[in-house]
Design an enzyme around this catalytic site. Structure first.
Site, PDB file in Angstrom:
ATOM      1  N   ARG A  12     -55.691  80.668  -8.261  1.00 22.81           N
ATOM      2  CA  ARG A  12     -55.664  79.353  -8.917  1.00 22.81           C
ATOM      3  C   ARG A  12     -54.219  78.960  -9.196  1.00 22.81           C
ATOM      4  NH1 ARG A  12     -53.533  76.797 -12.985  1.00 22.81           N
ATOM      5  NH2 ARG A  12     -54.009  78.583 -14.325  1.00 22.81           N
ATOM      6  N   ASP A  13     -53.557  79.581 -10.161  1.00 19.19           N
ATOM      7  CA  ASP A  13     -52.147  79.284 -10.396  1.00 19.19           C
ATOM      8  C   ASP A  13     -51.322  79.634  -9.156  1.00 19.19           C
ATOM      9  OD1 ASP A  13     -49.996  78.362 -11.866  1.00 19.19           O
ATOM     10  OD2 ASP A  13     -50.386  79.635 -13.589  1.00 19.19           O
ATOM     11  N   HIS A  16     -50.055  77.027  -6.366  1.00 17.80           N
ATOM     12  CA  HIS A  16     -48.886  76.149  -6.462  1.00 17.80           C
ATOM     13  C   HIS A  16     -47.766  76.477  -5.483  1.00 17.80           C
ATOM     14  CE1 HIS A  16     -50.166  73.655  -9.815  1.00 17.80           C
ATOM     15  NE2 HIS A  16     -50.558  74.739 -10.472  1.00 17.80           N
ATOM     16  N   SER A 166     -46.801  77.610 -20.145  1.00 19.02           N
ATOM     17  CA  SER A 166     -46.723  76.989 -18.827  1.00 19.02           C
ATOM     18  C   SER A 166     -45.299  76.829 -18.321  1.00 19.02           C
ATOM     19  CB  SER A 166     -47.379  75.603 -18.855  1.00 19.02           C
ATOM     20  OG  SER A 166     -48.574  75.616 -19.577  1.00 19.02           O
ATOM     21  N   HIS A 195     -51.227  83.669 -21.486  1.00 23.07           N
ATOM     22  CA  HIS A 195     -50.912  83.299 -20.101  1.00 23.07           C
ATOM     23  C   HIS A 195     -49.418  83.007 -20.053  1.00 23.07           C
ATOM     24  CE1 HIS A 195     -51.702  81.193 -16.172  1.00 23.07           C
ATOM     25  NE2 HIS A 195     -50.612  80.530 -16.534  1.00 23.07           N
ATOM     26  N   HIS A 197     -45.687  82.578 -17.988  1.00 25.62           N
ATOM     27  CA  HIS A 197     -44.895  82.387 -16.777  1.00 25.62           C
ATOM     28  C   HIS A 197     -43.598  83.172 -16.909  1.00 25.62           C
ATOM     29  CE1 HIS A 197     -47.046  79.473 -14.172  1.00 25.62           C
ATOM     30  NE2 HIS A 197     -47.798  79.414 -15.272  1.00 25.62           N
ATOM     31  N   TYR A 286     -42.567  72.147 -17.346  1.00 20.45           N
ATOM     32  CA  TYR A 286     -43.812  72.604 -16.727  1.00 20.45           C
ATOM     33  C   TYR A 286     -43.513  73.263 -15.381  1.00 20.45           C
ATOM     34  CZ  TYR A 286     -48.874  72.191 -15.840  1.00 20.45           C
ATOM     35  OH  TYR A 286     -50.207  72.437 -15.618  1.00 20.45           O
TER      36      TYR A 286
END
Length: 333
Positions: A12-13, A16, A166, A195, A197, A286
């Site tokens: 999913r992520d 990108h 994010s 979550h 990054h 983001y």
């Protein structure tokens, strides 16, 4: 310490960095490999959630339904999950996903807009799904106010609420403060998720800090596959948990092999901390703005870092990808 629930977001992520171009066959191969390696949940959707394919976010090589088709029947351990953003996906999309074997969903909103998720959380619970609230860009809200947003999601019926970094902008104390604020206001039965990054190279460290202060659902992805410098790398996180003697269900070597043999060769742009992705975390932008900003910089002869800094100055958030070209044109003027 409760046994951590490891949720993989490679599918999913991880959409990108390759422009949402996984093939159906690649998704199936990776889902089976992740399941056999013992992850507890596998999230599958367009990078911007169900129905995210658009001119704004980019169209996928397949539809969400093609990616999801036949996956649940292949899983022997992992829970099949997905993600939706209110205003993009509808309850009809979620019902369709449920009928295809999706058991769990995360409802993602900006960190000040939890009220936009109430209808979707309640609808997902009526479908009998496990539901997570996903408060994105968590660095843009104070610990106290973020916790109040988490409470809105809990009261709507969320089983878990996530601190979602994010932008990869949170430092370790920032994570600790937000997890502690969640614990003060949420019911003991409501789980807390994290979550992270990796734009400041703190994805794994921040995930561990969150776990030590009460987070039980931990997100990660193979090779860190995700927007910007990616997510907390799953194989690294599991290696650290092993070193800490924390019990979990994952097989480190299987994850390492899948990361190196299948995922890394797919990366056209390396998922790593570099000049541009570091700028995402440094500016607090983001992570999925990266490729959009790089394209605009190349087209208009600008420095990607300058665009990212301007996006941060304007306080732009996920969903405003179509404004990046406008910002670049303003900068030229």
């Amino acid at each position: 310490m409760k046994k951590p629930y490891i949720q993989d977001v490679t599918l999913r992520d991880g959409m990108h960095p390759i422009g949402h171009q996984y093939t159906k066959e690649q998704v199936k191969e990776l889902a089976i490999a992740l399941d056999r390696a013992g992850v507890d949940a596998i999230e599958i959707a367009h990078g911007d959630g169900l129905a995210g394919g658009s001119f704004t976010f980019g169209f996928g090589a397949q539809t969400d339904w093609e990616w999801l088709e036949g996956i649940s029947e292949e899983l022997t351990h992992a829970r099949l999950t997905t993600l939706i953003l209110p205003g993009i996906a509808t309850m009809e999309d979620l019902e369709k996903a449920k009928n295809m074997g999706v058991e769990s969903v995360r409802i993602a909103t900006h960190c000040t807009e939890a009220d936009t998720a109430i209808q979707h959380i309640q609808g997902a619970k009526k479908l009998g799904m496990d539901v997570g609230g996903f408060l994105m860009m968590a660095h843009m809200n104070s610990p106290k106010n973020l916790a109040e947003q988490a409470k809105i999601m809990e009261q709507a019926g969320a089983d878990c609420v996530y601190v979602t970094d994010s932008a990869g902008a949170l430092l370790m104390n920032d994570v600790k403060d937000r997890i502690e604020a969640f614990k003060e206001i949420l019911e003991p039965s409501t789980e807390i998720g994290i979550h992270c990054h990796h734009n400041l190279s703190l994805g794994v460290a921040n995930t561990i800090i969150a776990m030590q202060h009460g987070a039980t659902r931990l997100d990660a992805s193979l090779t860190g596959m995700g927007a910007g410098a990616g997510n907390a790398p799953l194989e690294v996180l599991i290696a650290v948990l092993n070193k800490m003697e924390v019990s979990h269900n994952c097989d480190l070597y299987k994850l390492m092999d899948t990361a190196e043999d299948i995922v890394r060769p797919l990366q056209k742009r390396p998922v790593r901390v570099d000049r541009e992705t570091l700028s995402l975390g440094y500016a607090g932008v983001y992570s999925s703005f990266l490729l959009h900003s790089e394209r605009a910089a190349q087209k208009y002869g600008l420095d990607t870092r300058a665009i990212l800094e301007e996006l941060a100055r304007r306080g732009m958030v996920g969903g405003q990808e179509d404004m990046i070209v406008d910002v670049a044109l303003d900068m030229i003027k």
